[in-house]
Design a protein around this motif. Structure first.
Motif, PDB file in Angstrom:
ATOM      1  N   SER B  12     -29.593  90.381   5.462  1.00 46.89           N
ATOM      2  CA  SER B  12     -30.270  89.118   5.301  1.00 46.89           C
ATOM      3  C   SER B  12     -31.051  88.619   6.324  1.00 46.89           C
ATOM      4  O   SER B  12     -30.494  88.395   7.392  1.00 46.89           O
ATOM      5  CB  SER B  12     -29.293  88.147   4.678  1.00 46.89           C
ATOM      6  OG  SER B  12     -28.519  88.517   3.723  1.00 46.89           O
ATOM      7  N   MET B  13     -32.039  88.260   6.315  1.00 45.48           N
ATOM      8  CA  MET B  13     -33.131  87.894   7.238  1.00 45.48           C
ATOM      9  C   MET B  13     -33.533  86.380   6.980  1.00 45.48           C
ATOM     10  O   MET B  13     -34.123  86.248   5.704  1.00 45.48           O
ATOM     11  CB  MET B  13     -34.297  88.704   7.605  1.00 45.48           C
ATOM     12  CG  MET B  13     -34.064  89.301   8.802  1.00 45.48           C
ATOM     13  SD  MET B  13     -33.283  91.034   8.731  1.00 45.48           S
ATOM     14  CE  MET B  13     -34.400  91.747   7.419  1.00 45.48           C
ATOM     15  N   ALA B  14     -33.194  85.468   7.745  1.00 48.91           N
ATOM     16  CA  ALA B  14     -33.479  84.004   7.291  1.00 48.91           C
ATOM     17  C   ALA B  14     -34.577  83.400   8.364  1.00 48.91           C
ATOM     18  O   ALA B  14     -34.160  83.417   9.515  1.00 48.91           O
ATOM     19  CB  ALA B  14     -32.275  83.178   7.236  1.00 48.91           C
ATOM     20  N   GLY B  15     -35.429  82.607   7.889  1.00 50.27           N
ATOM     21  CA  GLY B  15     -36.485  82.036   8.738  1.00 50.27           C
ATOM     22  C   GLY B  15     -37.613  81.606   8.297  1.00 50.27           C
ATOM     23  O   GLY B  15     -38.297  82.305   7.129  1.00 50.27           O
ATOM     24  N   ARG B  16     -38.344  80.487   8.553  1.00 50.76           N
ATOM     25  CA  ARG B  16     -39.567  80.215   8.199  1.00 50.76           C
ATOM     26  C   ARG B  16     -40.687  81.152   8.479  1.00 50.76           C
ATOM     27  O   ARG B  16     -40.812  81.503   9.798  1.00 50.76           O
ATOM     28  CB  ARG B  16     -39.955  78.938   8.888  1.00 50.76           C
ATOM     29  CG  ARG B  16     -41.002  78.023   7.925  1.00 50.76           C
ATOM     30  CD  ARG B  16     -40.940  76.577   8.567  1.00 50.76           C
ATOM     31  NE  ARG B  16     -39.901  75.783   7.950  1.00 50.76           N
ATOM     32  CZ  ARG B  16     -40.152  75.018   6.856  1.00 50.76           C
ATOM     33  NH1 ARG B  16     -41.191  75.501   6.165  1.00 50.76           N
ATOM     34  NH2 ARG B  16     -39.117  74.309   6.385  1.00 50.76           N
ATOM     35  N   LYS B  18     -40.434  84.627   7.581  1.00 48.65           N
ATOM     36  CA  LYS B  18     -39.939  85.864   7.652  1.00 48.65           C
ATOM     37  C   LYS B  18     -40.601  86.829   6.618  1.00 48.65           C
ATOM     38  O   LYS B  18     -40.600  87.979   6.631  1.00 48.65           O
ATOM     39  CB  LYS B  18     -38.336  85.862   7.351  1.00 48.65           C
ATOM     40  CG  LYS B  18     -37.545  85.566   8.340  1.00 48.65           C
ATOM     41  CD  LYS B  18     -37.247  86.458   9.392  1.00 48.65           C
ATOM     42  CE  LYS B  18     -36.423  85.738  10.738  1.00 48.65           C
ATOM     43  NZ  LYS B  18     -36.514  86.667  11.656  1.00 48.65           N
ATOM     44  N   GLU B 234     -35.455  73.794   3.613  1.00 50.41           N
ATOM     45  CA  GLU B 234     -35.028  74.602   4.414  1.00 50.41           C
ATOM     46  C   GLU B 234     -33.507  74.776   4.364  1.00 50.41           C
ATOM     47  O   GLU B 234     -32.670  76.019   4.155  1.00 50.41           O
ATOM     48  CB  GLU B 234     -35.521  74.436   5.603  1.00 50.41           C
ATOM     49  CG  GLU B 234     -35.230  75.784   6.805  1.00 50.41           C
ATOM     50  CD  GLU B 234     -35.889  75.561   7.814  1.00 50.41           C
ATOM     51  OE1 GLU B 234     -36.678  75.124   8.215  1.00 50.41           O
ATOM     52  OE2 GLU B 234     -35.476  76.577   8.778  1.00 50.41           O
ATOM     53  N   GLU B 235     -32.959  73.701   4.318  1.00 53.26           N
ATOM     54  CA  GLU B 235     -31.546  73.512   4.310  1.00 53.26           C
ATOM     55  C   GLU B 235     -30.815  74.210   2.843  1.00 53.26           C
ATOM     56  O   GLU B 235     -30.006  74.645   3.097  1.00 53.26           O
ATOM     57  CB  GLU B 235     -30.870  72.333   4.678  1.00 53.26           C
ATOM     58  CG  GLU B 235     -31.256  71.719   6.282  1.00 53.26           C
ATOM     59  CD  GLU B 235     -30.237  72.237   7.425  1.00 53.26           C
ATOM     60  OE1 GLU B 235     -29.492  72.969   6.706  1.00 53.26           O
ATOM     61  OE2 GLU B 235     -30.580  72.018   8.394  1.00 53.26           O
ATOM     62  N   ILE B 238     -31.047  77.985   2.529  1.00 51.81           N
ATOM     63  CA  ILE B 238     -30.100  78.412   3.244  1.00 51.81           C
ATOM     64  C   ILE B 238     -28.670  78.163   2.599  1.00 51.81           C
ATOM     65  O   ILE B 238     -27.663  79.068   2.453  1.00 51.81           O
ATOM     66  CB  ILE B 238     -29.815  77.843   4.712  1.00 51.81           C
ATOM     67  CG1 ILE B 238     -31.282  78.395   5.529  1.00 51.81           C
ATOM     68  CG2 ILE B 238     -28.608  78.318   5.465  1.00 51.81           C
ATOM     69  CD1 ILE B 238     -31.471  79.552   5.924  1.00 51.81           C
TER      70      ILE B 238
END
Lengths: 370, 370
Positions: B12-16, B18, B234-235, B238
């Motif tokens: 899993s890759m997480a981030g704005r 991505k 965003e929270e 996640i």
């Protein structure tokens, strides 16, 4: 703003007596058992052999601490010659790291030293089952195999997803036999894993949550576990496993970076070599306000008022479990400090600490530990 | 005494932002994009198509909520005819569950309904990339695909490790467009996941740690996220992802068990159908001392005095985000309660609650919600 990755592909089974299910995970495979001299003399090892009767193609019980390339080559040769298609590692970090390397390199032609020098690992490996008998390394869930090349007297890590095992069996029955000294050092190794994943620039909400849970368990259980309390030993092997999942995402940082030379040049066991610098670096990192806030949260999670009380408790436990305080007792001389700092600064993971570790800070911390 | 298993193999890759790396994960594969009518009209969908230009073999933008067997068959037929060897699902739970089924069933001969009736899934699938656009289902990290067989008007879950994706891309940029109503219901779905994994007989220290972290984030962020706050959104994505990892180990329990009939027979959206019963079951489960102690710990983790204050806050948030309180407003009549209870008691996951859910308790709770 988050930016992280997370993955934990090893199917892990945890519980007292789980090792007795080992036969279910191996099907009709031909098995190579990898362990060391002490483990292979244990009653549970005999029980595992009995459970796998008729399916064991070979046994390699010659793993030494800080496994060297040539020893891995020897085990690879055995794996090939006995035709095993399933490698089971039963032991501490050195055994598990050896088993991981053997499972991959037995599908390859090269020598271990070639891969440590940078040759890419292949995309195949034997089935791989990892059974830890210490509560510390977390190797059962990581994609790392730490090996030593004696020609350059250096510990190096093979890091590759192919090194993830298929199955990890986390069984507190197998860690009961750890000597107190090993329980203390490997418990602090696990504590380093949890904390180094936590103050890490690659940390994530998952790693933070897992690291807090691991630290809480370690702080509450390391002392009774070292003194033979079975429930506490169970908590420790679970905590070590959780810390393994956490640092597998981030890698470790400065305590591990410094440890490599302490082990290579002074023969200090891995766990202790990491533990030596944990407390001073906890105090150093917590001087950064953001790291302090995170460590305050960890402190409260563990039932303390904040980071200072947590660090003080870790400091107290360090003595309580009997770990030594002075590097000079292990042969480190004042004139060696520069070389240790050079080596520590050169390991790339040192840069993963949220508060930058300066050469001056590392020098001061190591000097203070003499 | 612990007894649990844990695994989370999806990388899993997480981030704005991505999602803009999506091209890197697909190599030279021939891609089938799976989405729905709304998603396929979004700007980010167009951007993804542009990024994958020349590699898209087919597009299936026809996923409907609560995906039905025949629709999955249609997508499987497209996957086979266009020769795709990589399936990318971009959407909410229905899209992701469809993509997972298509990736596997396109390597098989049978119809979707056969597998829902119990036929074993094969051991192969196309490469599978999952990109959630809601913050709730956690489907991006689970080995489950929930489908509906309209012939028996029933939701059924395919559960198999082959349904794990290769890659999940957790990008808050893609959840910003959720309508407030969807954000509220899917946020409560995620909250159910975290809590149902926590009061679960299969829970573990890992699930407890991850569920506490997810609940903390949801309680603090669901209200601002529903009102357009980007950081809170965003929270939430996640948190939904973390809750997904947690319940993937344990399965869900009674709230999900009851939800299936509420969705099938009354057309209530999945998230809301689960949310309806969460608060009364939180109060019910916390009457058990061991569950209360665990929920007290969760409450303190979230900054409250204990379980009661946490449940009160969830109760307050339920109204604040505008979720409806009465099943009768959704067409449920007093004479329907018995059948809903029958259905809820018959779903095996109801038995996973630590405090046994009695028929009487479920009857009272559903009656009180009319």
């Amino acid at each position: 703003m988050y930016d992280f990755s997370f993955q934990s592909p090893v199917k892990s089974m945890a519980g007292r007596g789980k090792f007795r299910s080992i036969g279910e995970f191996t099907g009709s495979k031909k098995i190579l058992l990898i362990s060391d001299k002490i483990i292979s003399s244990m009653a549970f090892y005999g029980e595992i052999k009995e459970l796998l009767k008729g399916r064991i193609a070979g046994e390699f019980a010659g793993v030494m601490p800080n496994p060297e390339c040539e020893m891995v080559d020897e085990a690879v040769t055995l794996c090939k010659s006995c035709g095993a298609d399933c490698v089971i590692g039963i032991g501490g970090g050195s055994v598990l790291d050896t088993a991981k390397a053997v499972a991959v390199l037995s599908c390859e032609e090269g020598k271990t030293a070639d891969y440590m020098a940078g040759k890419a690992l292949g995309r195949h490996r034997q089935e791989l089952i990892l059974v830890p008998t210490t509560a510390g390394t977390g190797s059962e869930v990581t994609n790392v195999s730490v090996l030593t090349d004696p020609k350059i007297n250096k510990k190096l890590s093979l890091v590759d997803p192919i090194l993830y095992g298929d199955i990890a069996i986390i069984d507190p029955c197998l860690t009961e036999t750890m000597p107190k000294r090993v329980a203390a050092a490997s418990g602090f190794d696990a504590l380093c894993h949890a904390i180094e994943a936590y103050w890490n620039i690659r940390t994530s909400p998952l790693c933070e949550a897992l690291s807090m849970e691991a630290v809480d368990k370690i702080v509450k259980n390391i002392y009774p576990a070292c003194n033979g309390d079975g429930d506490a030993q169970e908590e420790m092997v679970i905590a070590s496993y959780i810390a393994g999942i956490s640092f597998n995402q981030t890698r470790t940082t400065v305590c591990h970076a410094i440890s490599y030379k302490l082990t290579s040049d002074y023969g200090i066991d891995h766990g202790l070599a990491c533990a030596f610098t944990l407390i001073p670096f906890l105090r150093y990192e917590s001087e950064d306000p953001a790291v302090k806030a995170a460590l305050d949260r960890m402190g409260r999670y563990c039932g303390f008022s904040g980071s200072e009380a947590l660090i003080d408790e870790i400091d107290r436990l360090y003595d309580a479990v009997g770990l030594p305080r002075h590097l000079s007792d292990r042969g480190v001389k004042p004139e060696d400090v520069d070389a240790i700092v050079d080596a520590g600064m050169a390991v790339p993971i040192t840069k993963l600490c949220k508060r930058e570790v300066t050469r001056e800070a590392m020098h001061r911390i190591i000097t203070d530990l003499l």
